[in-house]
Write an enzyme that holds these catalytic residues in place. Structure first.
Site, PDB file in Angstrom:
ATOM      1  N   CYS A   9       0.837  -1.209   0.000  1.00 57.43           N
ATOM      2  CA  CYS A   9       0.000   0.000   0.000  1.00 57.43           C
ATOM      3  C   CYS A   9       0.872   1.261   0.000  1.00 57.43           C
ATOM      4  O   CYS A   9       1.642   1.502   0.937  1.00 57.43           O
ATOM      5  CB  CYS A   9      -0.871  -0.024   1.254  1.00 57.43           C
ATOM      6  SG  CYS A   9      -1.904   1.406   1.416  1.00 57.43           S
ATOM      7  N   CYS A  29      -0.874   4.190  -6.559  1.00 64.60           N
ATOM      8  CA  CYS A  29      -1.783   3.550  -5.606  1.00 64.60           C
ATOM      9  C   CYS A  29      -2.029   2.170  -6.191  1.00 64.60           C
ATOM     10  O   CYS A  29      -2.280   2.044  -7.395  1.00 64.60           O
ATOM     11  CB  CYS A  29      -3.090   4.329  -5.486  1.00 64.60           C
ATOM     12  SG  CYS A  29      -4.417   3.408  -4.660  1.00 64.60           S
TER      13      CYS A  29
END
Ligand code: DGL
Length: 277
Positions: A69, A197
């Site tokens: 992440c 992302c």
């Protein structure tokens, strides 16, 4: 065994590239779907979810965890490594996805902190609001390569829409909006684009369609996989190359059926998820 942790389904893009690069290694995936999206969470929350999730993967037998992440990597990875890991699991490793990305963008090795005369270029980064506001990527790139003009563009609703199984039209119109906003703030010719992302590569075709045809879209999962492959070959004491059979176990803190559906829809993979306690 290597653990891969993400806020939800996005990290599956990194997992896919890692398994491709390291076919003999066993992996455990943890998607924190019950607490996604992470993109606007406060730092305390991100830190707690990070420690909890990495700890869960260590308990499954992983000796190394990749925090896939970007939002966590940009904000809380360093305190997790320096405080929690050093105190609780000094024998284990936690790596992120930012270092390889910064090395790729700047062409400068991570250990080299003095700026180098790198070629001038403009690089756009689509990312969550938290990744953009903390500016870790911008600072690290500037420290190493002053010629790189980094243009961040936050996409606040996109990861949540992907996790919510939004229809293609909704996703496409969000991507179009964020690309338009980027083009408004960046009149220069773009040299490279980073989907910063993990969720965004799941809709990379939409980004490609809305960006100019000659824009290079860097594949963060491939960059991370290449770097991790080097890392574990250099760190042979981890024993990760020789010990596995290429097996995979997937866990979610959320609904295993939803996680399975997302993997099928976005990656065309039939992955069965177990509920993490
Ligand atoms: N997948 C995460 C990232 O790479 C965060 C997405 C979200 O949960 O908001 O930044």
């Amino acid at each position: 065994m290597i653990g891969v942790y993400d806020s939800g389904s996005g990290g599956l893009t990194v997992l896919r590239a890692l398994r491709h690069a390291l076919p003999q290694v066993d992996f455990v995936y943890f998607g924190d779907h019950a607490f996604a999206p992470y993109g606007e969470k406060d730092l305390g929350n991100l830190y707690d979810r990070g420690c909890h999730s990495v700890d869960f993967l260590f308990r499954q037998g992983c000796s190394l965890v990749v925090v896939a992440c970007n939002t966590s990597a940009a904000t809380v990875l360093r305190p997790i490594q320096q405080n929690w890991l050093a105190e609780r699991h000094p024998d284990k490793r936690v790596l992120g996805v930012f270092v390889p990305l910064i090395e790729q963008i700047t062409g400068v090795a991570w250990s080299q902190k003095k700026p180098r005369p790198a070629p001038r270029k403009t690089v756009a980064v689509f990312a969550t609001a938290r990744t953009v506001s903390c500016n870790a990527l911008g600072e690290e790139v500037f420290r190493r390569a002053r010629g790189v003009h980094l243009v961040p563009q936050s996409c606040p609703a996109l990861a949540a829409a992907i996790e919510d199984d939004a229809c293609p039209d909704v996703l496409d119109s969000l991507v179009a909006t964020y690309v338009r906003r980027l083009q408004q703030q960046c009149r220069d010719n773009l040299d490279e684009v980073v989907l910063g992302c993990t969720h965004y590569p799941l809709v990379s075709e939409m980004f490609r369609r809305h960006l100019a045809a000659n824009t290079v879209v860097l594949s963060q999962p491939d960059i991370v996989a290449h770097s991790l492959e080097n890392y574990i070959r250099r760190n042979t004491t981890l024993g990760l190359v020789s010990e596995g059979k290429g097996e995979l176990t997937c866990f979610t803190s959320g609904d295993p059926r939803r996680a399975h559906r997302a993997a099928r829809r976005f990656l065309g993979q039939e992955l069965s998820f177990e509920q993490a306690a």
